[in-house]
Write a protein that holds these residues in place. Structure first.
Motif, PDB file in Angstrom:
ATOM      1  N   LEU A   1       9.556  -7.403  21.693  1.00 22.01           N
ATOM      2  CA  LEU A   1      10.303  -8.639  21.913  1.00 22.01           C
ATOM      3  C   LEU A   1      10.637  -9.367  20.618  1.00 22.01           C
ATOM      4  N   ILE A   2      10.077  -8.918  19.509  1.00 19.25           N
ATOM      5  CA  ILE A   2      10.328  -9.582  18.236  1.00 19.25           C
ATOM      6  C   ILE A   2      11.577  -8.974  17.597  1.00 19.25           C
ATOM      7  N   ASN A   3      12.451  -9.836  17.099  1.00 16.54           N
ATOM      8  CA  ASN A   3      13.673  -9.308  16.493  1.00 16.54           C
ATOM      9  C   ASN A   3      13.420  -8.892  15.038  1.00 16.54           C
ATOM     10  N   GLU A   4      14.447  -8.330  14.422  1.00 20.13           N
ATOM     11  CA  GLU A   4      14.273  -7.740  13.092  1.00 20.13           C
ATOM     12  C   GLU A   4      13.928  -8.795  12.040  1.00 20.13           C
ATOM     13  N   ASP A   5      14.579  -9.972  12.125  1.00 18.20           N
ATOM     14  CA  ASP A   5      14.290 -11.025  11.144  1.00 18.20           C
ATOM     15  C   ASP A   5      12.853 -11.521  11.284  1.00 18.20           C
ATOM     16  N   GLU A   6      12.410 -11.741  12.523  1.00 16.93           N
ATOM     17  CA  GLU A   6      11.034 -12.180  12.747  1.00 16.93           C
ATOM     18  C   GLU A   6      10.038 -11.106  12.306  1.00 16.93           C
ATOM     19  N   PHE A   7      10.382  -9.851  12.557  1.00 14.05           N
ATOM     20  CA  PHE A   7       9.540  -8.727  12.121  1.00 14.05           C
ATOM     21  C   PHE A   7       9.384  -8.756  10.603  1.00 14.05           C
ATOM     22  N   PHE A   8      10.508  -8.910   9.900  1.00 16.55           N
ATOM     23  CA  PHE A   8      10.484  -8.929   8.437  1.00 16.55           C
ATOM     24  C   PHE A   8       9.648 -10.101   7.928  1.00 16.55           C
ATOM     25  N   ASP A   9       9.869 -11.303   8.504  1.00 21.77           N
ATOM     26  CA  ASP A   9       9.124 -12.484   8.060  1.00 21.77           C
ATOM     27  C   ASP A   9       7.626 -12.309   8.292  1.00 21.77           C
ATOM     28  N   ALA A  10       7.264 -11.737   9.454  1.00 21.69           N
ATOM     29  CA  ALA A  10       5.841 -11.546   9.758  1.00 21.69           C
ATOM     30  C   ALA A  10       5.201 -10.556   8.780  1.00 21.69           C
ATOM     31  N   VAL A  11       5.890  -9.463   8.503  1.00 19.77           N
ATOM     32  CA  VAL A  11       5.357  -8.467   7.566  1.00 19.77           C
ATOM     33  C   VAL A  11       5.212  -9.061   6.168  1.00 19.77           C
ATOM     34  N   GLU A  12       6.237  -9.793   5.739  1.00 22.09           N
ATOM     35  CA  GLU A  12       6.188 -10.384   4.402  1.00 22.09           C
ATOM     36  C   GLU A  12       5.054 -11.407   4.292  1.00 22.09           C
ATOM     37  N   ALA A  13       4.866 -12.209   5.342  1.00 23.89           N
ATOM     38  CA  ALA A  13       3.779 -13.189   5.321  1.00 23.89           C
ATOM     39  C   ALA A  13       2.420 -12.490   5.281  1.00 23.89           C
ATOM     40  N   ALA A  14       2.273 -11.418   6.039  1.00 24.62           N
ATOM     41  CA  ALA A  14       0.999 -10.683   6.048  1.00 24.62           C
ATOM     42  C   ALA A  14       0.727 -10.048   4.685  1.00 24.62           C
ATOM     43  N   LEU A  15       1.757  -9.499   4.052  1.00 24.74           N
ATOM     44  CA  LEU A  15       1.573  -8.909   2.719  1.00 24.74           C
ATOM     45  C   LEU A  15       1.207  -9.967   1.692  1.00 24.74           C
ATOM     46  N   ASP A  16       1.817 -11.153   1.809  1.00 25.46           N
ATOM     47  CA  ASP A  16       1.466 -12.240   0.881  1.00 25.46           C
ATOM     48  C   ASP A  16      -0.002 -12.637   1.054  1.00 25.46           C
ATOM     49  N   ARG A  17      -0.467 -12.689   2.302  1.00 25.36           N
ATOM     50  CA  ARG A  17      -1.874 -13.025   2.528  1.00 25.36           C
ATOM     51  C   ARG A  17      -2.791 -11.961   1.935  1.00 25.36           C
ATOM     52  N   GLN A  18      -2.415 -10.690   2.103  1.00 21.17           N
ATOM     53  CA  GLN A  18      -3.235  -9.620   1.537  1.00 21.17           C
ATOM     54  C   GLN A  18      -3.279  -9.709   0.016  1.00 21.17           C
ATOM     55  N   ASP A  19      -2.141 -10.052  -0.588  1.00 27.25           N
ATOM     56  CA  ASP A  19      -2.113 -10.177  -2.055  1.00 27.25           C
ATOM     57  C   ASP A  19      -3.046 -11.288  -2.529  1.00 27.25           C
ATOM     58  N   LYS A  20      -3.040 -12.433  -1.805  1.00 28.21           N
ATOM     59  CA  LYS A  20      -3.913 -13.536  -2.206  1.00 28.21           C
ATOM     60  C   LYS A  20      -5.381 -13.161  -2.055  1.00 28.21           C
ATOM     61  N   ILE A  21      -5.688 -12.488  -0.952  1.00 27.13           N
ATOM     62  CA  ILE A  21      -7.072 -12.055  -0.739  1.00 27.13           C
ATOM     63  C   ILE A  21      -7.493 -11.075  -1.821  1.00 27.13           C
ATOM     64  N   GLU A  22      -6.596 -10.149  -2.163  1.00 28.26           N
ATOM     65  CA  GLU A  22      -6.919  -9.154  -3.180  1.00 28.26           C
ATOM     66  C   GLU A  22      -7.110  -9.802  -4.544  1.00 28.26           C
ATOM     67  N   GLU A  23      -6.269 -10.800  -4.881  1.00 32.01           N
ATOM     68  CA  GLU A  23      -6.427 -11.489  -6.150  1.00 32.01           C
ATOM     69  C   GLU A  23      -7.768 -12.209  -6.217  1.00 32.01           C
ATOM     70  N   GLN A  24      -8.142 -12.829  -5.111  1.00 33.77           N
ATOM     71  CA  GLN A  24      -9.426 -13.521  -5.081  1.00 33.77           C
ATOM     72  C   GLN A  24     -10.587 -12.538  -5.217  1.00 33.77           C
ATOM     73  N   CYS A  25     -10.472 -11.403  -4.531  1.00 36.94           N
ATOM     74  CA  CYS A  25     -11.529 -10.391  -4.609  1.00 36.94           C
ATOM     75  C   CYS A  25     -11.638  -9.818  -6.014  1.00 36.94           C
ATOM     76  N   GLN A  26     -10.500  -9.580  -6.662  1.00 34.77           N
ATOM     77  CA  GLN A  26     -10.525  -9.017  -8.010  1.00 34.77           C
ATOM     78  C   GLN A  26     -11.153  -9.989  -9.001  1.00 34.77           C
ATOM     79  N   SER A  27     -10.890 -11.289  -8.812  1.00 40.75           N
ATOM     80  CA  SER A  27     -11.461 -12.269  -9.729  1.00 40.75           C
ATOM     81  C   SER A  27     -12.965 -12.426  -9.537  1.00 40.75           C
TER      82      SER A  27
END
Length: 596
Positions: A314-340
């Motif tokens: 039921l999710i359209n392509e734009d919402e799919f893209f936004d959700a994936v991008e937001a999830a990747l940004d969260r993973q990047d922040k978590i990874e940066e915190q873990c690396q530090s």
């Protein structure tokens, strides 16, 4: 996921003794969340309540959740023949049965319990409807009665006049009624008199009474029998005057009524405008309420099975893209915190001699490995120009990333190729850390689970790994053979080539599962070491070496992710991966002997 369902009740829907629906219990798959997906649960239908437990053995510890079915809505899924959803207000359970027959059995049982609960039956609806109609009518009457007296000052004055006219009119009606009653009594007396006169005429047939009622005496004189009744003589009532007064009173009432109607018509226009404004306010409030409810439902269901990656998502392509991008940004922040916060633990991984990496091997995949190595040496090192149609998508310093857009049956299969130059490391070191499973999790941040399935030889292993899920995309897993080789140069002036190739294989110990989408890969890391002569008699240091890297990746992600999303993610993640890995290698080799 395969499911099983069973019934703890009899085959009949209703208990013949109590007349109540029988209890139904069995295993259904329930959607938990987007991380764990479908999980088997023991579900019990009893006393108009649907409850679930982690397993049948845990029933004594209490249920994990329950729904009252009185106002539940049961919806069979449009595409999945085994799935049905149960919703009560904002709470939704997604359930799957073993097959369509068991789904039908559960739906019919739930509907039967719901009907026996007192809601939904025809009698209940009729009863509730009648009470609702009475309540609505009473409310409407009350509102109308209240609003009808909210008039202006002039209208109240006219209504007071109407009260005065009413009192006058009542007195006049009483007066006229007395007059009419008197007239009725006179008419009765005349009727009685006429009867007496007729009887006398029968006995004495002579006389005539031209001027009223007269009778002749023996001496010839006239005697008046009855005096004619006069209206004015009846209690002193002036009928003509009363009639004139009555006419004037009614005229005054009609005039006042006309004035009241005129005032009410004027007031009606004002009230209509106010009503229109209130209706418009109500419409806006209702629209805002509906929008808020829809957003709330969307948020409560966002993350459910209907919004994850799939052919009927039921999710359209734009919402799919936004959700994936937001999830990747969260993973990047978590990874940066873990690396530090992470303190690196030195790993003493023994490096086999180069001769080991030069051998082909004798394992059952040796021929396939050699074929893949030769293909990469032939085609992956070719120049990106000419008819290859490589498109430069990213250029950051020495790193360049190229792509060729390829789709097959709607699935993106874009080959990617990256070239990079890294100072201070050798091709042997880069390929060693890329291949060594002991340090894989030190630099690969996208992996959730990692398992060495089989060691084929000193330079070839079979690896199974699952990648972190990026919602709403389905989770991916990969089963691949990873081999490291040293390709000796045919010309003494050319450097040796180090290569790691990873390609998908099948293995009995790691079959595909419904939990993940199995991706297919064919990846190669090809490295050559260039050495610049040191000054004078100095030894070669890391300042004199440069590693040229060629990285190629052919990935079939499977599933139903939109092409635009896959291309955007690849464009974003591949350069980050390459920079992260090469930085890791530089950090690991800094200050250590050079490994050619």
């Amino acid at each position: 996921m395969s499911e099983k369902s069973s019934s703890s009740g009899s085959d009949e829907d209703v208990d013949p003794e109590s007349g109540q629906p029988v209890e139904l219990g069995g295993i259904l798959s329930k959607w938990t969340n987007y991380i764990h997906g479908w999980q088997d649960r023991w579900v019990v239908l009893k006393n108009n309540t649907l409850s679930y437990y982690k397993s049948e053995d845990e029933r004594e510890y209490g249920c994990r959740g329950s729904l009252c079915l009185s106002k539940a809505v049961i919806t069979p899924h449009e595409f999945d023949e085994c799935r049905f959803d149960i919703s009560v207000n904002d709470s939704v359970w997604y359930l799957r049965a073993e097959d369509p027959e068991h789904r039908l059995q559960w739906i019919e049982s739930i509907e039967l319990h719901k009907a026996e609960s007192g809601y939904g039956s025809e009698t209940s609806l009729r009863r509730h409807g009648s009470m609702l109609s009475l309540t609505s009518a009473a409310s409407a009457l009350s509102a109308a009665s209240t609003s009808s007296f909210k008039k202006g000052h002039r209208l109240r004055e006219k209504l007071a006049e109407m009260e005065t006219f009413r009192d006058i009119l009542c007195r006049q009606v009483d007066t006229l009624q007395k007059y009419f009653d008197s007239c009725a009594d006179v008419s009765k007396d005349e009727f009685q008199r006429d009867r007496v006169v007729e009887e006398d005429e029968d006995d004495f047939p002579t006389t005539t009474k031209p001027d009223g009622e007269y009778n002749h005496n023996n001496n010839g004189s006239k005697e008046k029998l009855f005096s004619p009744a006069s209206p004015k003589g009846m209690n002193g009532i002036d009928f003509k005057g009363e009639a004139i007064t009555f006419k004037a009173t009614t005229a005054g009432i009609l005039s006042t009524l006309s004035h009241c109607i005129e005032l009410m018509m004027k007031r009606e226009d004002s009230w209509q405008k106010r009503l229109d404004k209130e209706l418009e306010k109500r419409r806006r409030v209702e629209d805002a309420y509906k929008s808020a409810v829809n957003e709330l439902k969307k948020k409560s269901h966002y993350g459910g099975p209907d919004y994850e990656e799939g052919p009927n998502s039921l999710i359209n392509e734009d919402e799919f893209f936004d959700a994936v991008e937001a999830a990747l940004d969260r993973q990047d922040k978590i990874e940066e915190q873990c690396q530090s916060e992470k303190v690196r633990i030195p790993r003493l991984t023994p490096v086999p001699p180069g001769d080991v990496y030069s051998t082909i091997g004798t394992h059952r995949f040796a021929t396939k490995v050699e074929e893949m190595v030769q293909n990469h040496m032939t085609y992956s090192l070719q120049d990106v120009g000419g008819d290859a149609n490589w498109q430069l998508v990213i250029e950051e310093g020495e790193m360049k990333v190229y792509r060729r857009e390829v789709e097959e049956n709607g699935i993106v299969l874009d080959p990617l190729k990256a070239t990079h130059s890294v100072k201070g490391v050798t091709g042997h070191e880069v390929c060693h850390y890329f291949w060594d499973t002991a340090v894989r999790l030190d630099w690969e941040t996208t992996i959730e689970n990692f398992n060495l399935v089989e060691t084929l030889s000193d330079n070839a292993v079979i690896v199974y790994q699952t990648h972190k899920r990026v919602w709403p995309a389905s989770q991916r897993d990969v089963l691949y053979l990873s081999a490291i080789r040293k390709i000796l140069a045919t010309n003494e002036n050319d450097p040796d080539t180090w290569l790691v190739c990873n390609f998908s294989v099948d293995h009995d110990n790691a079959p595909p599962t419904n939990r993940c989408v199995r991706a297919k890969i064919n990846v190669a890391m090809i490295c050559q070491t260039l050495v610049s002569p040191p000054e004078g008699d100095k030894e070669i240091s890391r300042d004199n070496i440069l590693c040229k890297i060629t990285y190629v990746a052919n990935v079939n992600p499977g599933g139903w992710a939109p092409a635009s999303v896959l291309r955007a993610v690849a464009k974003r993640e591949y350069p980050k991966f390459l920079k992260r890995f090469t930085s890791y290698v530089q950090d690991k080799t800094s200050g250590k002997p050079i490994l050619f």
